[in-house]
Design a protein around this motif. Structure first.
Motif, short mmCIF file in Angstrom:
data_model
loop_
_atom_site.label_atom_id
_atom_site.label_comp_id
_atom_site.label_asym_id
_atom_site.label_seq_id
_atom_site.Cartn_x
_atom_site.Cartn_y
_atom_site.Cartn_z
N VAL A 84 -25.28 35.98 11.00
CA VAL A 84 -25.37 37.44 11.12
C VAL A 84 -26.78 37.84 11.54
N VAL A 85 -27.78 37.23 10.90
CA VAL A 85 -29.17 37.54 11.25
C VAL A 85 -29.43 37.20 12.72
N THR A 90 -34.36 44.46 12.00
CA THR A 90 -33.46 43.30 12.07
C THR A 90 -32.87 43.01 10.70
N THR A 98 -18.55 40.50 11.70
CA THR A 98 -18.76 39.83 10.42
C THR A 98 -17.51 39.83 9.57
N SER A 113 -24.38 34.09 6.60
CA SER A 113 -25.36 35.17 6.71
C SER A 113 -26.45 34.83 7.72
N THR A 167 -27.98 39.60 15.35
CA THR A 167 -28.64 40.87 15.63
C THR A 167 -29.43 40.82 16.94
N TYR A 201 -37.55 34.90 13.30
CA TYR A 201 -36.17 34.53 12.99
C TYR A 201 -36.12 33.31 12.05
N SER A 221 -28.96 43.45 9.51
CA SER A 221 -28.27 42.28 8.97
C SER A 221 -27.64 42.60 7.63
N CYS A 238 -34.23 33.15 8.56
CA CYS A 238 -33.03 32.32 8.47
C CYS A 238 -33.20 31.04 7.65
#
Length: 217
Positions: A155-156, A21, A98, A152, A159, A195, A25, A199
């Motif tokens: 984006v994570v 992951t 992205t 960002s 995934t 996550y 990312s 994050c």
């Protein structure tokens, strides 16, 4: 044959999936940033054709679900004879997604530079390229750091959608473990924690940057 999984087995498998992951990312963010930068320059250029093309590109990727974009990359390319692995499809799909968002974020930052800065640099007989390089972009970069770091996080989390095309990241691995262990609450609780660990520091960093640059103005 039933295989008994301990809690550590679940955690170990999720940690390994978490590395994929994180890798996906980073790839999507770096490549998306490079593509987004090229789109940004085309978007703010004085060439109307480039402006129209990049505007359409951004609207397509912002106006359609990421899941649909991944389907088109994964299944669409196979229709023209290209055998695409889930890893490649996920990287390409997330990179395009992205790039569209970063280009638009950065365009807003460029346009937020006061018009007086453009006029002052023009009065010094600087060319458009010199204006961008020495006056506008350095100021826009300062403004862009916080929202870029903040994006960002998206984006994570994005995934997770790649699990639908078979990419074995955190969500996909969690789903397989939940089916194998019959402990969905434990497994997906750990997935959510994974996550959050990825994050939350980024969210805090984005907020601290935003406060820092707001005070510094």
């Amino acid at each position: 044959m039933f295989v008994q999984f301990t809690t550590w087995d679940i955690v170990r498998n999720l940690l390994e999936a978490g590395r994929w992951t994180l890798a996906l990312s980073l790839i999507a963010f770096v490549l998306g940033g490079l593509v987004g930068l090229a789109i940004l320059f085309a978007r703010i250029s004085k060439n109307r054709l480039l402006q129209a093309l990049t505007k359409g590109y951004i609207e397509v990727f912002q106006g359609t679900p990421l899941l649909m974009q991944l389907f088109i990359v994964f299944f669409g390319l196979s229709l023209v004879g290209l055998d695409v692995s889930p890893w490649i499809a996920a990287a390409v799909g997330l990179t395009l997604f992205t790039s569209a968002y970063l280009a638009e974020i950065w365009r807003g930052c460029v346009e937020s530079v006061p018009r007086g800065q453009w006029e002052a640099s023009a009065s010094l007989a600087l060319s458009y390229t010199q204006q961008m390089r020495y006056v506008v972009l350095p100021q826009a970069l300062r403004i862009a750091i916080a929202p870029t770091v903040g994006f960002s996080v998206q984006v994570v989390k994005g995934t997770a959608v790649t699990s639908i095309i078979g990419f074995a990241e955190l969500t996909k691995t969690g789903s397989m473990l939940a089916n194998a262990t019959f402990q969905p609450f434990l497994v997906f609780g750990l997935v959510a924690a994974g996550y959050f660990i990825l994050c939350y520091p980024l969210s805090l960093y984005a907020k601290s940057l935003e406060r820092k640059f707001h005070v510094a103005r």
